[in-house]
Scaffold this motif. Structure first.
Motif, short mmCIF file in Angstrom:
data_model
loop_
_atom_site.label_atom_id
_atom_site.label_comp_id
_atom_site.label_asym_id
_atom_site.label_seq_id
_atom_site.Cartn_x
_atom_site.Cartn_y
_atom_site.Cartn_z
N THR A 3 13.62 68.84 42.27
CA THR A 3 13.77 67.90 41.16
C THR A 3 14.74 66.81 41.59
N ILE A 4 14.66 65.69 40.91
CA ILE A 4 15.46 64.54 41.37
C ILE A 4 16.76 64.42 40.59
N ASN A 5 17.69 63.66 41.15
CA ASN A 5 18.96 63.38 40.47
C ASN A 5 18.64 62.50 39.25
N PRO A 6 18.79 63.04 38.04
CA PRO A 6 18.36 62.29 36.85
C PRO A 6 19.21 61.04 36.60
N ALA A 7 20.41 61.01 37.20
CA ALA A 7 21.30 59.87 36.95
C ALA A 7 20.70 58.56 37.46
N TYR A 8 19.86 58.66 38.52
CA TYR A 8 19.28 57.43 39.07
C TYR A 8 18.43 56.69 38.04
N ALA A 9 17.85 57.46 37.09
CA ALA A 9 17.00 56.84 36.08
C ALA A 9 17.80 55.96 35.13
N ARG A 10 19.14 56.15 35.13
CA ARG A 10 19.97 55.33 34.22
C ARG A 10 20.33 53.98 34.84
N GLY A 142 26.61 60.48 38.13
CA GLY A 142 26.47 61.15 36.84
C GLY A 142 27.69 61.02 35.93
N ARG A 146 23.58 56.21 29.48
CA ARG A 146 22.65 55.09 29.68
C ARG A 146 23.34 53.76 29.38
#
Ligand code: MLT
Length: 408
Positions: A3-10, A142, A146
């Protein structure tokens, strides 16, 4: 399943400078005959100081001979270079020892990587506007939520730098843990006074916070009363990390060489003196095998007395460019900041014209590229940055076009 680092989506869609390059390319393909002049990214244009070229050539020759060949070096850098960097600081009246110096491939990497030795719960304060790396690296780590509709990442503390406060903030009212300060400032071109830095050092000591001080443009300070390093301030060794670079002074933007100062005495709430220094050593030993030995030889040569003479000439060349840009904008009646003791000129856009609108106008009317202030943070909206790095004839041509063609 990975799974990917979700922080990049921000993160905002793209990093600022590639976005400017993309828009410039689009304009160029629609107007193939336009001779576009780039005063956007602060990228050096003049050739390397001859001492740096000679130093690197000699290092290459050594690598070509089995008797003088060398492989991996210490990840902290070669001793003579670390010593020469600490001597540079001593010359500024700043308290830095050889053991504090970690040579790197540039201040950009260090200013992004340094956050990794701090807890993700740390509250981060940034000047607004700021060099985007400080914010983006903490978003990726992280430490933020947002972006809200005011253009601010939730959880970050923004310290507005406006014309009203002379583009330098008050210390935060709340408790923060990591504070990024850049002086001479990118993008506003203003320089913190000794008293202003004393205020932040005092705050950091009181709150066991750490100041991450970016002095990449220190060599552009001409006024002897302005501090070039945070270590000119008593107490800073306990609460500050500093990054600096050979990029802008010696033209190493492509060559890559910089350094971080992480003093032994540096403390944090849960770290006695020595702990953070050890952690940075550990981090660098794991992630980094040291800067190129050829490049370190080039950097070392620029710190010799002849090297300093040659780099000072480069700095003076770019500062003359800054003067030309400033004079042009002042003459047009615009409100102009920076460009003195710093290679960036920060200009207020005309009433009712946003930063990106001004970018489009300058590109369309004058075929000149600059950097929209809004790209550096919400308080940069309504401002625009012009870089003094460039060939003199291009700076002259760009300012002539601005005088002749910009409709204000
Ligand atoms: C800038 O234009 O802000 C700088 O050149 C970018 C950098 O140094 O990475």
């Amino acid at each position: 399943m990975a799974t990917i680092n979700p922080a990049y989506a921000r993160l905002s869609a793209g990093y600022l400078f590639p976005e400017i390059a993309r828009r410039t390319r689009e304009f160029q393909s629609a107007h193939p005959d336009a001779n576009i002049l780039r005063l956007g990214i602060g990228d050096t244009t003049e050739s390397l100081p001859p001492v740096a070229v000679a130093g690197m050539k000699e290092a290459v020759e050594k690598l070509g001979d089995v008797n003088t060949y060398s492989g991996y070096g210490d990840s902290e850098g070669i001793t003579p270079l670390r010593q020469a960097i600490s001597d540079l600081y001593q010359g500024w009246g700043a308290d830095v020892n050889m053991a504090d110096v970690f040579v790197s491939d540039g201040a950009k990497s260090d200013s992004a990587n340094i956050q990794s030795i701090f807890d993700t719960d740390n509250v981060v304060a940034v000047q607004d506007p700021a060099y985007p790396v400080y914010v983006d690296s903490n978003v990726m780590a992280g430490r933020t939520g947002r972006k809200n509709d005011r253009g601010q990442y939730e959880g970050l503390v923004y310290m507005p730098c406006t014309a009203e406060n002379g583009f330098f903030p008050e210390v935060p009212k709340q408790k923060v843990d990591l504070i990024y300060i850049c002086s001479p400032n990118n993008p506003t071109g203003t320089v913190a006074s000794r008293a202003q830095l004393e205020g932040f050092v005092q705050y950091a000591l009181e709150h066991k916070a750490v100041v991450l001080f970016d002095s990449a443009y220190a060599a552009f300070i001409e006024d002897q009363n302005l501090p070039k390093s945070i270590y000119e301030i008593p107490g800073a060794r306990k609460c500050a990390i500093e990054v600096n670079s050979f990029s802008k002074t010696a033209g190493f933007t492509g060559v890559r060489l910089g350094w971080a100062i992480v003093p032994e005495e540096l403390e944090a709430e849960d770290a006695a003196p020595g702990v953070l220094h050890k952690m940075w050593t550990r981090r660098q030993n794991t992630y980094f095998n040291g800067a190129s030995n050829v490049v370190q030889a080039g950097g070392l040569a620029t710190l010799s007395s002849e090297g300093q003479k040659q780099t000072n000439e480069l700095v003076a060349y770019y500062m003359e460019n800054a003067r030309i840009i400033r004079d042009c904008l002042v003459e047009l009646g615009l409100k102009v900041f920076g460009g003195v003791n710093a290679p960036y000129v920060w200009v207020k856009t005309p009433e009712g014209v946003g930063s990106w609108e001004f970018f489009d106008q300058l590109l369309t009317d004058c075929h000149v590229v600059g950097t929209p202030g809004a790209g550096f943070g919400p308080s940069g909206e309504g401002y625009f940055r012009l870089s003094a790095f460039g060939h003199r004839e291009n700076i002259q041509e760009a300012t002539q076009r601005i005088r002749d063609r910009l409709k204000l």
